[in-house]
Enzyme design. Structure first.
Site, PDB file in Angstrom:
ATOM      1  N   ILE A  14     -91.436  37.170 -45.746  1.00 20.41           N
ATOM      2  CA  ILE A  14     -91.099  38.295 -44.864  1.00 20.41           C
ATOM      3  C   ILE A  14     -91.002  39.608 -45.639  1.00 20.41           C
ATOM      4  CG2 ILE A  14     -88.565  38.089 -44.892  1.00 20.41           C
ATOM      5  CD1 ILE A  14     -90.835  38.833 -41.837  1.00 20.41           C
ATOM      6  N   LYS A  90     -82.083  38.257 -40.881  1.00 24.59           N
ATOM      7  CA  LYS A  90     -81.419  37.347 -39.949  1.00 24.59           C
ATOM      8  C   LYS A  90     -81.647  35.917 -40.410  1.00 24.59           C
ATOM      9  CE  LYS A  90     -84.019  35.039 -38.008  1.00 24.59           C
ATOM     10  NZ  LYS A  90     -85.215  34.154 -38.125  1.00 24.59           N
ATOM     11  N   ASP A 168     -83.870  28.795 -36.614  1.00 24.73           N
ATOM     12  CA  ASP A 168     -84.333  29.978 -37.361  1.00 24.73           C
ATOM     13  C   ASP A 168     -85.148  30.885 -36.430  1.00 24.73           C
ATOM     14  OD1 ASP A 168     -84.938  31.366 -40.149  1.00 24.73           O
ATOM     15  OD2 ASP A 168     -86.831  31.166 -39.079  1.00 24.73           O
TER      16      ASP A 168
END
Ligand code: NAP
Length: 314
Positions: A14, A90, A168
């Site tokens: 990410i 997150k 997730d």
């Protein structure tokens, strides 16, 4: 306006896909260093240890953490103790207590802390919330079905305790739900399907209690092949709404709404908006630690009935 120096920690999927390009495209930020045991970004000073970064680069005001949730607390606590502002991928931690402790530390140090929920920044989420605000909810149905082999290849951490499994991606749906529903819900039942050879669920179904008696449910499944589904269907006393593509597409009473970002692509625009919000928080000395999506995940692990399902191998 001067850009603020930021360090990125946990250089993996990410970070490369979203954080690095979003920082590069923003006048708010200068990517001044990375912290990662193996990863690095060309042309950016690289550290392998957070304490060394904090000691060597007092000019870096903000640290953005992109590693998986389980190791994130130590990095966040170190950065906050050193008086840096912190931005959290997150989910903001592996446990709720960790997140509460980080918030207390940030307040003690007088720095900003931001628990980001990227799906809340999807193009149509705000419009969906505005449409719902004055309506009576009849039902809300989340269907979040994707192919784990496609989206999380080789990510062993996601299958280990603390890695959340199908929650997730599922917490992204819950981050949207908690942002758009005018009244909060709480979990009343859940089923978690855990592969025989793994520690976290591959699928889950959730049933929420709503103060007005609306039916609010979620189904998460990582075994979906072919078309991927990230939708929230909402029925009210005054019409229906569908948020699809992870919040990027909105249909109200069968009419597709104009697409703010142009291509109905999940993730499009989400990370630039997260970094714009972080810049505002830093400038104003603000804090954003909304844990409501994670409370539902924790409740599912507390309340959920566990069912063992067939082993999962990549
Ligand atoms: P990833 O690529 O598997 O991990 C990111 C990096 O974290 C790794 O390259 C690794 O870098 C570091 N790391 C891994 N385990 C670590 C440990 N035990 N201690 C310290 N560092 C460790 O994961 P990702 O897909 O980027 O996901 C990271 C976070 O972003 C997760 O919370 C996920 O929910 C969130 N996220 C992911 C996506 C996505 O599409 N993948 C989308 C949105 C949000 P080094 O080995 O170099 O230290």
């Amino acid at each position: 306006m001067m850009s603020v120096r930021i360090a990125l920690a946990g250089i993996g999927k990410i970070a490369g896909d979203q954080h690095v390009p979003s920082i590069a495209a923003s006048p708010d930020w200068e990517l001044a260093a990375t912290v990662s045991r193996h990863g690095r970004i060309d042309g950016v000073e690289a550290f392998t240890d957070i304490e060394r970064l904090l000691a060597c680069r007092p000019d870096i005001e903000v640290v953005s953490l992109c590693m998986p949730p389980a190791p994130r607390f130590e990095y966040a606590a170190a950065a906050l103790r050193a008086g840096r502002h912190v931005m959290l991928e997150k989910p903001p931690g592996a446990t709720l207590a960790e997140c509460v402790a980080l918030e207390a530390l940030a307040r003690e140090k007088g720095v900003s802390l931001y628990a980001t929920w990227h799906s809340r920044e999807a193009a149509q989420v705000e419009k969906a919330g505005a449409w719902l605000r004055d309506k009576r909810l009849v039902s809300a149905t989340i269907i979040w079905k994707e192919d784990v082999r496609r989206w999380h290849p080789g990510q062993d951490w996601i299958w280990r305790a603390g890695g959340l499994g199908v929650f997730d991606p599922g917490v992204n749906a819950l981050s949207i739900l908690t942002a758009i529903l005018p009244e909060p819900v709480h979990l009343k039942a859940a089923t978690l399907e855990v592969p025989e050879n793994r520690e976290t669920p591959i699928a889950a179904s959730l049933d929420f209690a709503h103060p007005g008696g609306a039916e609010v449910t979620a189904v998460f499944d990582w075994r979906q092949q072919g078309d991927q589904t990230w939708t929230i269907d909402v029925e009210t006393d005054a019409g229906r709404m569908r948020l699809a593509d992870g919040g990027a597409t909105l249909t109200i009473d069968g009419r597709k709404q104009a697409d703010a970002d142009g291509d109905g692509n999940a993730l499009q625009g989400e990370y630039p908006r997260l970094y714009a919000r972080m810049a505002k928080l830093v400038r104003s000395g603000g804090m954003d630690m909304d844990l409501s999506p994670m409370i539902h995940v924790a409740d599912a692990f507390l309340l959920g009935r566990r069912v063992t399902v067939e082993p999962f191998d990549e």
